[in-house]
Design an enzyme around this catalytic site. Sequence first.
Site, mmCIF file in Angstrom:
data_model
loop_
_atom_site.group_PDB
_atom_site.id
_atom_site.type_symbol
_atom_site.label_atom_id
_atom_site.label_comp_id
_atom_site.label_asym_id
_atom_site.label_seq_id
_atom_site.Cartn_x
_atom_site.Cartn_y
_atom_site.Cartn_z
ATOM 1 N N HIS A 190 59.334 30.029 56.527
ATOM 2 C CA HIS A 190 59.274 31.419 56.070
ATOM 3 C C HIS A 190 60.442 31.671 55.118
ATOM 4 C CE1 HIS A 190 62.501 31.935 58.937
ATOM 5 N NE2 HIS A 190 61.724 31.642 59.963
ATOM 6 N N HIS A 199 63.885 30.182 55.988
ATOM 7 C CA HIS A 199 64.040 28.758 55.663
ATOM 8 C C HIS A 199 64.173 28.569 54.147
ATOM 9 C CE1 HIS A 199 61.481 28.496 59.466
ATOM 10 N NE2 HIS A 199 62.559 27.839 59.810
ATOM 11 N N GLN A 236 64.841 20.685 72.860
ATOM 12 C CA GLN A 236 65.584 21.948 72.844
ATOM 13 C C GLN A 236 64.797 23.098 73.461
ATOM 14 O OE1 GLN A 236 65.855 21.909 68.386
ATOM 15 N NE2 GLN A 236 65.609 24.119 68.598
ATOM 16 N N GLY A 266 71.158 28.649 59.344
ATOM 17 C CA GLY A 266 71.085 30.095 59.198
ATOM 18 C C GLY A 266 72.043 30.797 60.151
ATOM 19 N N LYS A 301 71.375 33.479 61.301
ATOM 20 C CA LYS A 301 70.449 34.060 62.275
ATOM 21 C C LYS A 301 70.681 33.461 63.676
ATOM 22 C CE LYS A 301 66.182 35.025 64.074
ATOM 23 N NZ LYS A 301 65.960 33.941 64.952
ATOM 24 N N ASP A 302 70.921 32.134 63.705
ATOM 25 C CA ASP A 302 71.223 31.463 64.973
ATOM 26 C C ASP A 302 72.734 31.213 65.003
ATOM 27 O OD1 ASP A 302 68.350 30.734 66.051
ATOM 28 O OD2 ASP A 302 68.346 30.336 63.906
ATOM 29 N N GLN A 330 74.263 28.653 67.392
ATOM 30 C CA GLN A 330 73.875 27.300 66.966
ATOM 31 C C GLN A 330 74.776 26.815 65.822
ATOM 32 O OE1 GLN A 330 69.634 25.906 66.495
ATOM 33 N NE2 GLN A 330 70.068 26.355 64.342
ATOM 34 N N VAL A 351 68.051 36.377 56.705
ATOM 35 C CA VAL A 351 67.055 37.086 55.878
ATOM 36 C C VAL A 351 66.260 37.997 56.806
ATOM 37 C CG1 VAL A 351 65.059 36.813 54.360
ATOM 38 C CG2 VAL A 351 66.930 35.150 54.275
ATOM 39 N N SER A 395 60.101 32.380 62.943
ATOM 40 C CA SER A 395 58.762 31.801 63.157
ATOM 41 C C SER A 395 58.103 32.480 64.350
ATOM 42 C CB SER A 395 58.873 30.302 63.417
ATOM 43 O OG SER A 395 59.607 29.685 62.382
HETATM 44 P P1 AMP Z 1 64.107 26.898 62.952
HETATM 45 O O1 AMP Z 1 62.970 26.329 62.188
HETATM 46 O O2 AMP Z 1 63.813 28.204 63.602
HETATM 47 O O3 AMP Z 1 64.776 25.889 63.857
HETATM 48 O O4 AMP Z 1 65.207 27.248 61.865
HETATM 49 C C1 AMP Z 1 65.680 26.305 60.944
HETATM 50 C C2 AMP Z 1 66.880 26.870 60.234
HETATM 51 O O5 AMP Z 1 66.518 28.070 59.555
HETATM 52 C C3 AMP Z 1 68.019 27.247 61.209
HETATM 53 O O6 AMP Z 1 69.256 26.866 60.642
HETATM 54 C C4 AMP Z 1 67.886 28.733 61.314
HETATM 55 O O7 AMP Z 1 69.103 29.381 61.625
HETATM 56 C C5 AMP Z 1 67.429 29.086 59.905
HETATM 57 N N1 AMP Z 1 66.773 30.401 59.901
HETATM 58 C C6 AMP Z 1 65.761 30.812 60.702
HETATM 59 N N2 AMP Z 1 65.467 32.104 60.465
HETATM 60 C C7 AMP Z 1 66.320 32.524 59.485
HETATM 61 C C8 AMP Z 1 66.527 33.761 58.812
HETATM 62 N N3 AMP Z 1 65.808 34.841 59.096
HETATM 63 N N4 AMP Z 1 67.501 33.821 57.884
HETATM 64 C C9 AMP Z 1 68.257 32.741 57.588
HETATM 65 N N5 AMP Z 1 68.110 31.541 58.193
HETATM 66 C C10 AMP Z 1 67.157 31.427 59.128
#
Ligand code: AMP
Length: 284
Positions: free
Chosen positions: A34, A37, A61, A147, A149-150, A153, A176, A186
């Site tokens: 999205h 990412h 995880q 991100g 966002k986490d 992490q 974002v 997601s």
């Molecule tokens: P995920 O696929 O959820 O494991 O996320 C992969 C990467 O995308 C991680 O580093 C997340 O922190 C980052 N990410 C997920 N959502 C967002 C967002 N809304 N804004 C910025 N980074 C994000």
Amino acid sequence: MEVVKTITEVRSLVKSAREQGKTIGLVPTMGALHVGHISLIERSVRDGCFTVVSIFVNPTQFTPGEDFEKYPRSLNTDLKICKDNKVDLVFVPTAEEVYGKEMLTWVNVEKLTEPLCGKFRPGHFRGVTTICAKLFNIVIPDVAYFGQKDAQQAIVIKKMVADLNMPLEIIACPTVREPNGLAVSSRNQYLSPDERKDAACLYNALQRCEQMAKSGITHTPQLIAEMRKIIEAAPTVKQIDYIEIVDTHSLQPLEKITDKALLALAVKIGATRLIDNILIDTTS
Ligand code: AMP
């Protein structure tokens, strides 16, 4: 853009890119890509990197009872998004390629993985640090993009990289958000229209807290109570896992905000667990 499934292919393509003098940027993801990412991919491309995106729904995880089986998977759309955004290499391994037949070695960051989500998702961060360590060893990137966002992490991974002298830089990119403030995720696909509307309360609460802290209300119990009130007022909120105000390095709770703080929360809206956070600085 190359799409590969094996470690051998990734190593060989990254080696050629490095021989051409390119910097290697890695964006680790679980797919269902999205705009969040995409912002990481764009940053890597803007930094001039040979950009590698990994797409792997990492089973280790997820804790028992979580959504591993039904986690959204949309490889064809993901590959189109990667191509449209100038990704050079997509790594889409199977679990067997990544973990082999028997995994006996795990990477665990202590202390920082205990509070916040660590309390509610036992083993989650061990799975995250192990997969990231593996991806760093497979791709050998110069930079990896995560991100904000986490937030926990990103902090845990930075600590792993520092403690284990891993030769790469970790860059945390801004969260974002959707127009109503909801952090893009997601898992937002699971939300009904009403839940999605209500989910705006998370960012509203965080923003209200920042506003109060900046106006001089720094005692954290009062700030947390205000955030709780805002969140509990949303009809589809099912359960609050935590709402915390913590130190930005140790992740330990603060009694009072003196300058910087991380406001972090995890809330179940309907059946969907959402997390969000903001970093604040009351001196700026
Ligand atoms: P995920 O696929 O959820 O494991 O996320 C992969 C990467 O995308 C991680 O580093 C997340 O922190 C980052 N990410 C997920 N959502 C967002 C967002 N809304 N804004 C910025 N980074 C994000």
